[in-house]
Design a protein around this motif. Structure first.
Motif, PDB file in Angstrom:
ATOM      1  N   GLU A  93       3.708   8.608  20.060  1.00  0.00           N
ATOM      2  CA  GLU A  93       2.365   8.158  20.312  1.00  0.00           C
ATOM      3  C   GLU A  93       1.521   7.949  19.028  1.00  0.00           C
ATOM      4  O   GLU A  93       0.664   6.824  18.968  1.00  0.00           O
ATOM      5  N   LEU A  94       1.672   8.753  18.115  1.00  0.00           N
ATOM      6  CA  LEU A  94       0.906   8.673  16.870  1.00  0.00           C
ATOM      7  C   LEU A  94       1.007   7.335  16.093  1.00  0.00           C
ATOM      8  O   LEU A  94       0.088   7.080  15.355  1.00  0.00           O
ATOM      9  N   GLN A  95       2.086   6.918  16.368  1.00  0.00           N
ATOM     10  CA  GLN A  95       2.557   5.355  15.533  1.00  0.00           C
ATOM     11  C   GLN A  95       1.592   4.414  16.206  1.00  0.00           C
ATOM     12  O   GLN A  95       1.372   3.297  15.361  1.00  0.00           O
TER      13      GLN A  95
ATOM     14  N   TYR B  68       0.889  -1.336  -0.067  1.00  0.00           N
ATOM     15  CA  TYR B  68      -0.041   0.002  -0.192  1.00  0.00           C
ATOM     16  C   TYR B  68       0.902   1.174   0.159  1.00  0.00           C
ATOM     17  O   TYR B  68       1.806   1.400   0.581  1.00  0.00           O
ATOM     18  N   SER B  69       0.484   2.259  -0.788  1.00  0.00           N
ATOM     19  CA  SER B  69       1.060   3.592  -0.742  1.00  0.00           C
ATOM     20  C   SER B  69       0.362   4.473   0.330  1.00  0.00           C
ATOM     21  O   SER B  69      -0.746   4.117   0.838  1.00  0.00           O
ATOM     22  N   PHE B  70       0.907   5.590   0.432  1.00  0.00           N
ATOM     23  CA  PHE B  70       0.146   6.794   1.087  1.00  0.00           C
ATOM     24  C   PHE B  70      -1.083   6.937   0.848  1.00  0.00           C
ATOM     25  O   PHE B  70      -2.040   7.181   1.556  1.00  0.00           O
ATOM     26  N   ASP B  71      -1.375   6.932  -0.384  1.00  0.00           N
ATOM     27  CA  ASP B  71      -2.941   7.402  -0.920  1.00  0.00           C
ATOM     28  C   ASP B  71      -3.833   6.155  -0.924  1.00  0.00           C
ATOM     29  O   ASP B  71      -4.993   6.503  -0.871  1.00  0.00           O
ATOM     30  N   ASP B  72      -3.312   5.080  -0.286  1.00  0.00           N
ATOM     31  CA  ASP B  72      -4.240   3.862  -0.312  1.00  0.00           C
ATOM     32  C   ASP B  72      -4.699   3.800   1.345  1.00  0.00           C
ATOM     33  O   ASP B  72      -5.555   3.024   1.841  1.00  0.00           O
ATOM     34  N   ILE B  73      -4.076   4.766   2.116  1.00  0.00           N
ATOM     35  CA  ILE B  73      -4.511   4.540   3.703  1.00  0.00           C
ATOM     36  C   ILE B  73      -5.078   5.959   4.246  1.00  0.00           C
ATOM     37  O   ILE B  73      -4.975   6.958   3.798  1.00  0.00           O
ATOM     38  N   ALA B  74      -5.923   5.761   5.484  1.00  0.00           N
ATOM     39  CA  ALA B  74      -6.051   6.963   6.023  1.00  0.00           C
ATOM     40  C   ALA B  74      -6.300   6.532   7.502  1.00  0.00           C
ATOM     41  O   ALA B  74      -6.225   5.643   8.045  1.00  0.00           O
ATOM     42  N   LEU B  75      -6.111   7.688   8.453  1.00  0.00           N
ATOM     43  CA  LEU B  75      -6.001   7.588   9.885  1.00  0.00           C
ATOM     44  C   LEU B  75      -7.491   7.709  10.201  1.00  0.00           C
ATOM     45  O   LEU B  75      -8.218   8.291   9.807  1.00  0.00           O
ATOM     46  N   VAL B  76      -7.682   6.966  11.422  1.00  0.00           N
ATOM     47  CA  VAL B  76      -8.987   7.038  12.168  1.00  0.00           C
ATOM     48  C   VAL B  76      -8.880   8.070  13.312  1.00  0.00           C
ATOM     49  O   VAL B  76      -7.987   7.424  14.233  1.00  0.00           O
ATOM     50  N   PRO B  77      -9.767   8.976  13.597  1.00  0.00           N
ATOM     51  CA  PRO B  77      -9.666   9.713  14.925  1.00  0.00           C
ATOM     52  C   PRO B  77     -10.089   8.713  16.089  1.00  0.00           C
ATOM     53  O   PRO B  77     -10.986   7.818  16.009  1.00  0.00           O
ATOM     54  N   ALA B  78      -9.236   8.980  17.192  1.00  0.00           N
ATOM     55  CA  ALA B  78      -9.573   8.030  18.369  1.00  0.00           C
ATOM     56  C   ALA B  78     -10.745   8.820  19.186  1.00  0.00           C
ATOM     57  O   ALA B  78     -11.404   9.473  18.873  1.00  0.00           O
ATOM     58  N   ARG B  79     -10.867   8.064  20.472  1.00  0.00           N
ATOM     59  CA  ARG B  79     -11.917   8.382  21.335  1.00  0.00           C
ATOM     60  C   ARG B  79     -11.729   9.673  21.965  1.00  0.00           C
ATOM     61  O   ARG B  79     -12.613  10.390  22.627  1.00  0.00           O
TER      62      ARG B  79
ATOM     63  N   LEU C 270      -2.404  15.124  15.557  1.00  0.00           N
ATOM     64  CA  LEU C 270      -2.126  14.779  17.048  1.00  0.00           C
ATOM     65  C   LEU C 270      -3.320  15.312  17.753  1.00  0.00           C
ATOM     66  O   LEU C 270      -4.008  14.518  18.417  1.00  0.00           O
ATOM     67  N   ALA C 271      -3.757  16.686  17.685  1.00  0.00           N
ATOM     68  CA  ALA C 271      -4.753  16.982  18.674  1.00  0.00           C
ATOM     69  C   ALA C 271      -6.125  16.147  18.234  1.00  0.00           C
ATOM     70  O   ALA C 271      -6.875  15.763  18.967  1.00  0.00           O
ATOM     71  N   THR C 272      -6.275  16.015  16.923  1.00  0.00           N
ATOM     72  CA  THR C 272      -7.633  15.462  16.700  1.00  0.00           C
ATOM     73  C   THR C 272      -7.753  13.762  16.981  1.00  0.00           C
ATOM     74  O   THR C 272      -8.672  13.290  17.091  1.00  0.00           O
ATOM     75  N   THR C 273      -6.702  13.085  17.012  1.00  0.00           N
ATOM     76  CA  THR C 273      -6.256  11.796  17.429  1.00  0.00           C
ATOM     77  C   THR C 273      -6.378  11.702  18.809  1.00  0.00           C
ATOM     78  O   THR C 273      -6.407  10.456  19.277  1.00  0.00           O
ATOM     79  N   GLY C 274      -5.909  12.509  19.517  1.00  0.00           N
ATOM     80  CA  GLY C 274      -5.699  12.410  21.062  1.00  0.00           C
ATOM     81  C   GLY C 274      -4.308  12.062  21.429  1.00  0.00           C
ATOM     82  O   GLY C 274      -4.226  12.073  22.586  1.00  0.00           O
TER      83      GLY C 274
END
Length: 374
Positions: A360-362, A17-28, A350-354
């Motif tokens: 930690e973002l890893q 997968y390339s970077f265009d194939d993935i996305a991050l999910v916001p946390a709680r 970082l702020a959006t995912t908490g």
């Protein structure tokens, strides 16, 4: 799940997968953007931004290396580039910028024909040192044994050994190859080495004692390695595989941490965020910084692969100019395409995912969600 696909009866291939194939999910949890940290520690050097500027002459001159250092990153000068071949590289740069697309490769080959001059290596590194920023320089694997003494004597803080593909087990029947493990062990300077794109190759490089490993084949927007040599590894998978090698090497070595630096296909702020989410500690930016008003390329971008005298594997590409180096790294931005305020975007993610910092973002959740960039 292996993710393998049958290409034919005698060949199977792994899905990558390339970077265009993935996305991050916001946390709680979310966090105030003023409370997050993006600083980075590489060996003894703490810098404010997890950014290394790519050692490409379209991006880095001694002056722009100093500028990136003052803005909080690490500028890496190509010690086999124009600034170590010419007292004044301005005419050579103008020839490259003014060449037609059809002439560009031949002009690059001609401009880089004069030999590297050791006294200019020393002078350029001293110029950066006088500015009080981290002094970082790049050599190719084939030229490291020829020039390393000059580089170290000039007072480099960080040596980058960078090529399209670098291994810890180079085999040659005609010349004695660089023994990276012995070289790094005997050198009193931290070494960052790459590129690599696989778990096994990265693990072997980590065992040489490198402080950091570059993930990617370099060149990025200016590379034609896939067209010429048929080599390619999508970066999201490559970074995640190398991060796994780092984890396993930590267990093997009793806790020694090797930094993973994404080098290639990191063209905007979203790519930076995704690289870190996949396991990178920092990014090496090329095309993203070639768009700066101060960049020597004047809107054009090229790498070492493009100037090879016998088999060029890159282009002089046009990336344009979007703002100053400071605007690109730290804003403010008046564009919505991720080319300005890259570190502001990282802080916002970082702020959006908490998460409080880059490390930690890893741990963030990732989904496969391919899209075509506009």
């Amino acid at each position: 799940m292996s993710g393998e696909i049958e290409i034919g009866r005698d060949k199977r291939a792994r899905q990558a997968y390339s970077f265009d194939d993935i996305a991050l999910v916001p946390a709680r949890r979310t966090r105030d953007v003023r409370d997050v940290r993006v600083g980075w520690q590489l060996d003894a050097y703490h810098v404010d931004l997890p950014v290394m500027a790519s050692p490409m002459d379209s991006v880095m001159s001694p002056e722009t290396a100093i500028l990136v250092g003052r803005l909080g990153g690490i500028g890496v000068l190509d010690l086999e580039g124009l600034w170590t071949r010419y007292e004044d590289p301005a005419p050579a740069l103008e020839r490259i910028r003014s060449a037609t697309p059809e002439q560009a490769t031949a002009v690059l080959q001609d401009v880089y024909r004069p030999p590297v001059r050791p006294e200019l290596i020393a002078a350029r590194l001293e110029q950066i040192r006088q500015a009080g920023v981290v002094v970082a320089g790049r050599l190719s694997p084939s030229q490291t044994q020829r020039h390393w003494r000059t580089v170290v004597d000039a007072g480099v803080d960080l040596l980058v050994i960078r090529g399209s593909v670098v291994s810890a087990e180079h085999v040659s029947g005609s010349v004695e190859p660089l023994n990276l493990k012995r070289f790094i062990y005997e050198l009193d300077v931290p070494v960052v080495v790459g590129g690599v794109t696989t778990y096994t190759a990265a693990l072997h490089l980590m065992r040489t004692g490198a402080a950091g490993v570059l993930v990617g084949q370099g060149g990025g927007a200016s590379s034609s390695v896939r067209q010429v040599l048929g080599l390619h590894m999508p970066m999201a998978t490559a970074v995640a595989d190398v991060a796994a090698a780092r984890r396993d090497y930590m267990d093997e070595s009793g806790g020694r941490y090797v930094h993973v630096i994404a080098d290639g296909s990191v063209g905007n702020s979203g790519d930076v965020v995704k690289a870190i989410a996949c396991g990178a500690d920092a990014v090496m930016l090329g095309a993203a910084l070639a768009r700066a008003q101060e960049a020597p390329g004047g809107g054009f971008h090229w790498g070492a692969e493009a100037r090879h005298e016998r088999l060029p594997r890159g282009y002089r590409s046009y990336v344009g100019t979007v703002g100053t180096m400071e605007q690109i790294l730290s804003g403010p931005s008046d564009r919505a395409d991720g080319t300005l305020n890259i570190m502001g975007a990282l802080r916002r993610t970082l702020a959006t995912t908490g998460y409080a910092d880059v490390k930690e973002l890893q741990r963030v959740e990732i989904v496969v969600a391919p899209y075509e960039p506009s």
